[in-house]
Design a protein around this motif. Sequence first.
Motif, PDB file in Angstrom:
ATOM      1  N   PRO A  28       0.840  -1.202   0.000  1.00 13.64           N
ATOM      2  CA  PRO A  28       0.000   0.000   0.000  1.00 13.64           C
ATOM      3  C   PRO A  28       0.875   1.251   0.000  1.00 13.64           C
ATOM      4  CG  PRO A  28      -0.693  -1.550   1.708  1.00 13.64           C
ATOM      5  CD  PRO A  28       0.610  -2.051   1.160  1.00 13.64           C
ATOM      6  N   GLY A  29       0.540   2.198  -0.846  1.00 14.10           N
ATOM      7  CA  GLY A  29       1.284   3.447  -0.935  1.00 14.10           C
ATOM      8  C   GLY A  29       2.314   3.453  -2.054  1.00 14.10           C
ATOM      9  N   LEU A  40      16.264  -0.655  -8.432  1.00 15.28           N
ATOM     10  CA  LEU A  40      14.838  -0.371  -8.583  1.00 15.28           C
ATOM     11  C   LEU A  40      14.548   1.061  -8.157  1.00 15.28           C
ATOM     12  CD1 LEU A  40      13.422  -3.595  -6.862  1.00 15.28           C
ATOM     13  CD2 LEU A  40      13.517  -3.154  -9.322  1.00 15.28           C
ATOM     14  N   ILE A  41      13.505   1.624  -8.730  1.00 11.55           N
ATOM     15  CA  ILE A  41      12.981   2.911  -8.281  1.00 11.55           C
ATOM     16  C   ILE A  41      11.494   2.721  -8.011  1.00 11.55           C
ATOM     17  CG2 ILE A  41      12.473   5.312  -8.888  1.00 11.55           C
ATOM     18  CD1 ILE A  41      15.004   5.296 -10.608  1.00 11.55           C
ATOM     19  N   ALA A  42      11.073   3.087  -6.804  1.00  8.87           N
ATOM     20  CA  ALA A  42       9.668   2.983  -6.423  1.00  8.87           C
ATOM     21  C   ALA A  42       9.085   4.384  -6.269  1.00  8.87           C
ATOM     22  CB  ALA A  42       9.516   2.207  -5.117  1.00  8.87           C
ATOM     23  N   MET A  43       7.883   4.546  -6.769  1.00 10.01           N
ATOM     24  CA  MET A  43       7.145   5.795  -6.589  1.00 10.01           C
ATOM     25  C   MET A  43       6.154   5.568  -5.448  1.00 10.01           C
ATOM     26  SD  MET A  43       8.563   7.603  -8.872  1.00 10.01           S
ATOM     27  CE  MET A  43       7.541   9.058  -8.823  1.00 10.01           C
ATOM     28  N   VAL A  44       6.262   6.381  -4.417  1.00  7.45           N
ATOM     29  CA  VAL A  44       5.371   6.288  -3.265  1.00  7.45           C
ATOM     30  C   VAL A  44       4.462   7.505  -3.289  1.00  7.45           C
ATOM     31  CG1 VAL A  44       5.255   6.290  -0.738  1.00  7.45           C
ATOM     32  CG2 VAL A  44       7.049   4.984  -1.914  1.00  7.45           C
ATOM     33  N   ARG A  45       3.165   7.262  -3.216  1.00  9.25           N
ATOM     34  CA  ARG A  45       2.190   8.354  -3.212  1.00  9.25           C
ATOM     35  C   ARG A  45       1.247   8.156  -2.028  1.00  9.25           C
ATOM     36  NH1 ARG A  45       3.518  10.224  -8.230  1.00  9.25           N
ATOM     37  NH2 ARG A  45       3.775   8.709  -9.892  1.00  9.25           N
ATOM     38  N   ALA A  88       6.985   7.669   6.162  1.00 11.91           N
ATOM     39  CA  ALA A  88       7.829   6.840   7.037  1.00 11.91           C
ATOM     40  C   ALA A  88       7.242   5.443   7.174  1.00 11.91           C
ATOM     41  CB  ALA A  88       7.979   7.487   8.406  1.00 11.91           C
ATOM     42  N   GLN A  89       5.927   5.349   7.264  1.00 11.30           N
ATOM     43  CA  GLN A  89       5.296   4.037   7.375  1.00 11.30           C
ATOM     44  C   GLN A  89       5.577   3.188   6.142  1.00 11.30           C
ATOM     45  OE1 GLN A  89       1.201   5.069   7.894  1.00 11.30           O
ATOM     46  NE2 GLN A  89       1.436   5.581  10.056  1.00 11.30           N
ATOM     47  N   VAL A  90       5.465   3.789   4.967  1.00  8.06           N
ATOM     48  CA  VAL A  90       5.651   3.033   3.733  1.00  8.06           C
ATOM     49  C   VAL A  90       7.122   2.704   3.509  1.00  8.06           C
ATOM     50  CG1 VAL A  90       5.401   3.077   1.217  1.00  8.06           C
ATOM     51  CG2 VAL A  90       3.577   4.002   2.655  1.00  8.06           C
ATOM     52  N   ILE A  91       8.002   3.697   3.656  1.00  8.01           N
ATOM     53  CA  ILE A  91       9.417   3.476   3.332  1.00  8.01           C
ATOM     54  C   ILE A  91      10.128   2.690   4.438  1.00  8.01           C
ATOM     55  CG2 ILE A  91      11.628   4.562   2.815  1.00  8.01           C
ATOM     56  CD1 ILE A  91       9.952   6.859   1.509  1.00  8.01           C
ATOM     57  N   SER A 146      11.682  -0.998   3.310  1.00  2.01           N
ATOM     58  CA  SER A 146      12.979  -1.413   3.864  1.00  2.01           C
ATOM     59  C   SER A 146      12.955  -2.818   4.446  1.00  2.01           C
ATOM     60  CB  SER A 146      13.443  -0.427   4.934  1.00  2.01           C
ATOM     61  OG  SER A 146      13.711   0.813   4.336  1.00  2.01           O
ATOM     62  N   LYS A 147      11.763  -3.320   4.766  1.00  2.00           N
ATOM     63  CA  LYS A 147      11.645  -4.637   5.390  1.00  2.00           C
ATOM     64  C   LYS A 147      11.375  -5.762   4.397  1.00  2.00           C
ATOM     65  CE  LYS A 147      10.427  -2.769   9.846  1.00  2.00           C
ATOM     66  NZ  LYS A 147       9.452  -2.640  10.905  1.00  2.00           N
ATOM     67  N   VAL A 148      11.236  -5.429   3.115  1.00  2.00           N
ATOM     68  CA  VAL A 148      11.023  -6.474   2.106  1.00  2.00           C
ATOM     69  C   VAL A 148      12.315  -7.283   1.977  1.00  2.00           C
ATOM     70  CG1 VAL A 148      10.668  -6.893  -0.362  1.00  2.00           C
ATOM     71  CG2 VAL A 148       9.232  -5.232   0.844  1.00  2.00           C
TER      72      VAL A 148
END
Length: 95
Positions: free
Chosen positions: A26-27, A40-45, A53-56, A61-63
Amino acid sequence: MITAIVLIDCATDSIPEVAEALAALPGVSEVYSVAGHVDLIAMVRVREFEQIAQVIAGSISKVPGVINTESHIAFRAYSQHDLEEAFAIGLANAD
């Protein structure tokens, strides 16, 4: 909407699996496999700053396979699409 661009280093033998796992979070709106100094490059919205902070830190970071991340917060977006909409006057194309 708040946008963050996240540069991701991951284990070379698991790039496709990491990308798929990230895209399911999610995000995370998009994940790109790229050439260059990152994998990789991820787009977070997200809607609120606190969610970044929750998403990143809390998810990306935990994947398994993610080694390092570097995040950039976007201040403003510029694109040809945005410029066309800004100058449109609402008339349908007369073909």
